[in-house]
Design a protein around this motif. Structure first.
Motif: not given
Length: 372
Positions: A263-281
């Motif tokens: 479940a967490f991996m699926l969540y990560m896969k889905e949200m990673r791009a968003k976090v990258i965009a928000e956090c510029t990480l």
DNA sequence: TATCCTTTGAAGGCT
DNA sequence: AGCCTTCAAAGGATA
């Protein structure tokens, strides 16, 4: 050191969260819908309270001013330090970055939608406009084949070409398919590693392009990858073309069937791009830390969707590879220094208590238990 | 070039 | 049963 009062709040929040996870299990056994709203609101309030946020009631993350957000971050950060003596520099930078705070509690809004994207409703409801996070370069296959998750596909302005009549249909996934293996026979011209999610199986575009009668989509399952690494992925095509291989070599280069995503991996896969965009990480380790905290901030309903998705993922995986065991992949990832790795994983680096806080706080797969 | 880092969850093995 | 280990993804950092 450095925890302070805010850290105490954070600790309490985490402890409560753990107890709440137990509650999740009990509730799921007694009645899955009971007190759901109450639990959810308490969780949200708890998060906001622990974070010191003064947001608009009922709108997590909304209305927090710059000062409130900074304060929230400070306390949250202090709580974080309870579990990690020193955050990686990129993460600290990312947490300090204002663009990282803007969406700290917003993903709950997106996740439900994204789940719908994974399981598009029958009447072509996958056409919702949705802010499209910038496509991560990792979504691009080495040889240029776009690797779009279903979420990305349905939200892309230029989705994978598919006939309109088919893209409007829902392709039902045959849960009891007698000959699933025929769908994923490895062919030359490997597509690379497609996003590994159960949704790929229902993806209309994946049902196209087969030149083999009786094989609607001769596309390898995303769980099937060359033995390891990207280098093998590139050499995989060459390997397929090379006929003069010994039997032992072929055995050694047999594609690896990857584990189904949890479940967490699926969540990560889905949200990673968003976090990258928000956090510029860009550093995945730092991003994963943020995602881990966001995962804990999710409501049980939102987490339940991912657990359900993961359950279906495992179900499908079991149907596709009946004899497969997670043990099959043991030892395929070579460790540079096993002792060093163990020290990093068990030597108290996961938190300050020498235990596995995530394990303690992680909810049991309550939905699968009720379903199964 | 291969592995580490970092997260949570699932699964297998061992005690 | 409980604990420990490994591996799933991801990509920059590092050996």
């Amino acid at each position: 050191p450095g925890g302070g009062g805010g850290g105490g709040c954070g600790l309490l929040a985490f402890q409560d969260e753990g107890e709440e996870q137990d509650d999740k299990i009990r509730d799921s056994a007694a009645g899955p819908e009971r007190d759901l709203a109450e639990l959810k609101s308490s969780l949200v309030n708890e998060s906001e309270g622990a974070a010191g946020g003064a947001g608009i009631p009922g709108v997590p993350g909304a209305g927090a001013g710059a000062l409130g957000e900074a304060e929230a971050l400070g306390r949250e950060h202090a709580a974080q330090r309870l579990f990690s003596d020193k955050l990686p520099e990129p993460l600290e930078d990312g947490l300090k970055a204002p663009e990282c705070t803007s969406g700290m509690y917003k993903e709950t809004v997106y996740s439900a939608f994204n789940l719908l994207m994974h399981y598009p409703p029958p009447s072509g409801a996958g056409q919702h406009p949705q802010p499209q996070p910038p496509l991560h370069k990792a979504n691009q296959a080495p040889h240029g084949v776009p690797q779009l998750s279903l979420y990305e596909h349905f939200n892309s302005p230029h989705p994978t070409p598919a006939p309109a009549d088919i893209s409007q249909k829902q392709v039902h996934r045959p849960l009891q398919t007698p000959d699933l293996s025929g769908f994923y026979s490895l062919t030359s011209g490997s597509m690379g590693q497609l996003p590994h999610t159960v949704s790929w199986f229902t993806h209309p575009s994946l049902m196209l392009g087969s030149s083999v009668p009786g094989h609607p989509a001769a596309i390898p399952h995303p769980a099937i990858v060359p033995p390891s690494g990207k280098q093998e992925l590139q050499s995989f095509d060459r390997n397929l073309k090379t006929q003069a291989e010994s039997k032992a070599e072929k055995e050694a280069k047999k594609p690896t069937i990857k584990k189904p995503l949890n479940a967490f991996m699926l969540y990560m896969k889905e949200m990673r791009a968003k976090v990258i965009a928000e956090c510029t990480l860009k550093e995945s380790a730092a991003i994963n830390q943020i995602l881990g905290r966001r995962w804990h901030a999710l409501s049980r309903e939102e987490q339940a969707k991912y657990y359900e998705l993961a359950r279906k993922e495992r179900q499908l995986h079991m149907q596709l590879y009946p004899g497969w065991s997670a043990r099959d992949n043991y030892g395929k990832k070579k460790r540079r220094s096993r002792e060093k790795h163990q020290e990093s994983t068990t030597g108290g680096k996961r938190n300050a208590f020498g235990t596995y806080p995530e394990k303690a706080a992680a909810p049991a797969p309550f939905l699968p238990m009720t379903v199964l």
